[in-house]
Design a protein around this motif. Structure first.
Motif, short mmCIF file in Angstrom:
data_model
loop_
_atom_site.label_atom_id
_atom_site.label_comp_id
_atom_site.label_asym_id
_atom_site.label_seq_id
_atom_site.Cartn_x
_atom_site.Cartn_y
_atom_site.Cartn_z
N GLY A 29 -6.58 18.14 -96.25
CA GLY A 29 -7.43 18.25 -95.15
C GLY A 29 -6.84 17.46 -94.00
O GLY A 29 -7.24 17.61 -92.85
N GLN A 30 -6.00 16.48 -94.12
CA GLN A 30 -5.48 15.77 -93.11
C GLN A 30 -4.74 16.32 -91.89
O GLN A 30 -4.69 16.45 -90.96
N GLN A 52 3.92 16.20 -84.94
CA GLN A 52 3.04 15.46 -84.38
C GLN A 52 2.33 14.86 -85.64
O GLN A 52 1.94 13.90 -85.67
N HIS A 75 1.99 11.28 -86.66
CA HIS A 75 0.99 10.26 -86.56
C HIS A 75 -0.05 10.45 -87.68
O HIS A 75 -0.87 9.22 -87.63
N ILE A 76 0.00 11.25 -88.54
CA ILE A 76 -1.14 11.28 -89.43
C ILE A 76 -0.50 11.24 -90.84
O ILE A 76 -1.19 10.39 -91.65
N GLU A 110 -4.49 19.66 -92.00
CA GLU A 110 -5.45 20.70 -91.18
C GLU A 110 -6.21 20.23 -90.22
O GLU A 110 -6.28 20.82 -89.19
N ALA A 111 -6.84 19.16 -90.17
CA ALA A 111 -7.56 18.58 -89.33
C ALA A 111 -6.59 18.35 -87.86
O ALA A 111 -6.94 18.55 -86.77
N ALA A 112 -5.34 17.57 -88.32
CA ALA A 112 -4.60 17.34 -87.21
C ALA A 112 -3.96 18.89 -86.42
O ALA A 112 -4.07 18.84 -85.21
N ARG A 113 -3.62 19.65 -87.35
CA ARG A 113 -3.26 21.02 -86.70
C ARG A 113 -4.29 21.55 -85.87
O ARG A 113 -4.12 22.16 -85.03
N SER A 114 -5.42 21.63 -86.41
CA SER A 114 -6.54 22.26 -85.64
C SER A 114 -7.11 21.55 -84.43
O SER A 114 -7.70 22.28 -83.65
N LEU A 115 -6.51 20.34 -84.19
CA LEU A 115 -6.62 19.65 -83.15
C LEU A 115 -5.66 20.10 -82.03
O LEU A 115 -5.81 19.74 -80.88
N GLY A 116 -4.69 20.98 -82.66
CA GLY A 116 -3.65 21.48 -81.69
C GLY A 116 -2.23 20.46 -81.70
O GLY A 116 -1.53 20.95 -81.09
N MET A 117 -2.36 19.60 -82.53
CA MET A 117 -1.09 18.90 -83.04
C MET A 117 0.03 19.80 -83.54
O MET A 117 -0.19 20.75 -84.39
N THR A 118 1.33 19.73 -83.16
CA THR A 118 2.54 20.34 -83.97
C THR A 118 2.40 19.92 -85.33
O THR A 118 1.86 18.72 -85.59
#
Ligand SMILES: Nc1ncnc2c1ncn2[C@@H]1O[C@H](COP(=O)(O)OP(=O)(O)OP(=O)(O)O)[C@@H](O)[C@H]1O
Ligand SMILES: [Mg+2]
Lengths: 275, 245
Positions: free
Chosen positions: A174-175, A188, A192-193, A177-185
């Motif tokens: 989920g970490q 990134q 960062h995550i 997925e959450a990052a990708r769904s915020l638009g991070m590549t």
């Protein structure tokens, strides 16, 4: 592999453990380091011949051992990260190459790898040089220290790859997925995550690798590197006092490994202030 | 822009042998609040995750805000338009609540730090936790974590918000605080697709309730019609089970 605290253990960071004055700041295991250092000091003062002579003789070997271990370890950290990203890559070729690397390297004894790099690799380079007609390659001679470092990095990089991979995979899906769904590549999100969380997980096994590498670096004494072990052997071959030499060498290794162990424990504590 | 803001046409999705989405079609208009209900394993989450391409689908077409989900470029563009809130919050556990809100603003939206923090503070007030900015996720209750997660999605100024069972991991006393935030969003005109079996929320906020079973839309209507007078046997059976609880 250590697990991250479960989300349920909410507020665990707020728990304060009762302490007695400054006692919590001193790690009692430092005492063991001090004890070993003290016994070396006692031996050197009480019986300077041979102990002081041994110590002076192997001193530059200690420097070489530390240099090789630290240099190789920095490179191993990088190789391990690249290897792990490769193992997790969706790109078939990258994935296959990194998997092959790990599987093959881990199947060959480190000593055999070091010998291969020192004795066989230069010949390979020379043959390639003849074939390509490049005189720089034909005249290639192995530099003992850098070849030894390459050998250690190749071997330990494979184990480090697996440690990193396990650490990255231990971070809940989920970490990412959450990052990708915020638009991070992907890069990134990794930077960062995922990696900052994975570092906490892999710190203990990575620290163990450092200590294992420190010990395994003694194998480079077989491939013409004048490290601590080789210097010990040189001293023994002229003075014929195995008990004193190898006890001294063992004690010096012990100081270095115990000290590193404390350093690793201290770093773990900094990352997990609540434990 | 005219027409539906989310257009899902005949989408199929297989997980190995499992046929999770079986030719599903659904349109969502701008400003509409759609609540999706259906039995466990019916493909609700899979459908939602296809909308921002956390899940790839095998065939069919999804167009979000005029952008078809095909190239990598388009997928990233769509993800910036669509916020998603998960059942398990998925807050970044190594970052404070404030950092959870500002990170993507800075590295994706390229906002300066001060601006991103100001936006975050306003959102903390909006979701009712103005004093939790410096807390880490583990120091927050479930309801607070979920409200941070909603705020984190809103900080990107999405045009569409997706919610996958946002309250089903919460203790009963925390459900209302999350639903209230969602209700405010709905009133403000946010386009929302919500998987939830909270009938009260559906009645209060939904323009449309969609019942999904076995990877297909079985029935869709207003909350009143769906809950009170559905004529479909499968819907009635499902509702009788859910409403009993
Ligand atoms: N990553 C996956 N790998 C394999 N099968 C999956 C995966 N994700 C979902 N499925 C399967 O696809 C089907 C639909 O799953 P989905 O999670 O969309 O259901 P759901 O309606 O959200 O259920 P729930 O109410 O329990 O959340 C199920 O049969 C599920 O087992
Ligand atoms: Mg689901």
């Amino acid at each position: 592999m250590d697990k991250q605290p479960k989300p349920g253990s909410r507020g665990s960071k707020l728990v304060t453990i009762p302490t007695f004055g400054r006692a919590k700041h001193i790690d009692p295991w430092w005492g063991l380091v001090a004890l070993v250092v003290a016994s070396i000091a006692v031996l050197v003062t009480v019986r300077p011949d041979p102990f002081r002579n041994i110590l002076l003789f192997v001193r530059d070997g200690v420097t070489v051992t530390i240099f090789i271990t630290v240099t190789a370890f920095v490179a191993i950290l990088v190789v391990g990260l690249l290897g792990a990203l490769g193992r997790l890559s969706r790109n078939r070729i990258i994935h296959t190459v990194s998997t092959l690397y790990v599987e093959l390297i881990r199947g060959i004894p480190l000593l055999v790898q070091l010998i291969w790099w020192y004795f066989a690799f230069p010949v390979v380079v020379q043959h390639v040089g003849e074939w390509l007609n490049v005189s720089a390659l034909v005249n290639y001679r192995a530099n003992a220290i850098s070849t030894a470092i390459v050998g250690l990095v190749f071997c330990y990089g494979a184990y480090m790859t697996e440690i990193y991979r396990a650490g990255i995979q231990s971070i809940p899906k989920g970490q990412m997925e959450a990052a990708r769904s915020l638009g991070m590549t992907y890069a990134q999100a990794m930077r960062h995550i995922i990696l900052p969380q994975a570092i906490r997980v892999v710190l203990p096994p990575v620290g163990n690798e450092f200590i294992a590498l420190l010990k395994d670096s003694s194998l480079v004494s077989v491939v013409a590197v004048a490290d601590l072990t080789r210097r010990g052997r040189e001293f023994m071959s002229t003075h014929f006092n195995p008990i004193e030499v190898w006890t001294m060498v063992a004690l010096i290794y012990l100081v270095m490994t115990l000290f590193s162990g404390r350093l690793v424990a201290w770093m773990e504590k900094r990352y997990h202030p609540e434990t | 822009m005219e027409g539906p803001v989310i257009r899902i046409e005949n989408v199929h999705k297989h997980f190995g042998r499992v046929h999770a989405l079986q030719g599903i079609s659904l349109n969502v208009d701008k400003g509409e609040v759609v609540v999706i209900i259906g039995p466990s394993g019916s493909g609700k989450s899979t459908l939602l995750r296809c909308i921002n391409r956390l899940e790839e689908y095998n065939s069919g077409r999804i167009v979000v805000d005029g952008i078809p989900l095909d190239s990598t470029q388009n997928i990233n563009a769509v993800r910036q338009e669509v916020g998603i809130v998960f059942q398990s919050f998925n807050l970044f556990s190594h970052l404070t609540a404030m950092e959870n809100l500002t990170l993507a603003q800075r590295i994706v939206r390229k906002r300066p730090r001060e601006e991103s923090q100001k936006i975050a503070l306003d959102l903390f007030i909006k979701v009712g936790i103005p004093d939790k900015a410096d807390s880490y996720p583990l120091q927050l209750s479930g309801g607070q974590q979920q409200r941070v997660a909603i705020a984190r999605a809103l900080a990107m100024n999405p045009k569409i918000m997706l919610f996958d069972e946002p309250t089903s991991a919460l203790d009963p006393e925390m459900i209302a605080e999350v639903l209230n935030v969602m209700l405010v969003l709905a009133r403000e005109g946010m386009t929302m697709v919500v998987i939830s079996h909270e009938m009260g929320f559906a009645r209060a906020a939904a323009n449309r309730v969609v019942f999904i079973d076995e990877g297909q839309v079985v029935e869709e209507s207003t909350p009143e019609d769906m809950f009170a007078s559905s004529s479909n046997e499968r819907t009635k059976l499902f509702l009788s089970k859910v409403l009993q609880i």
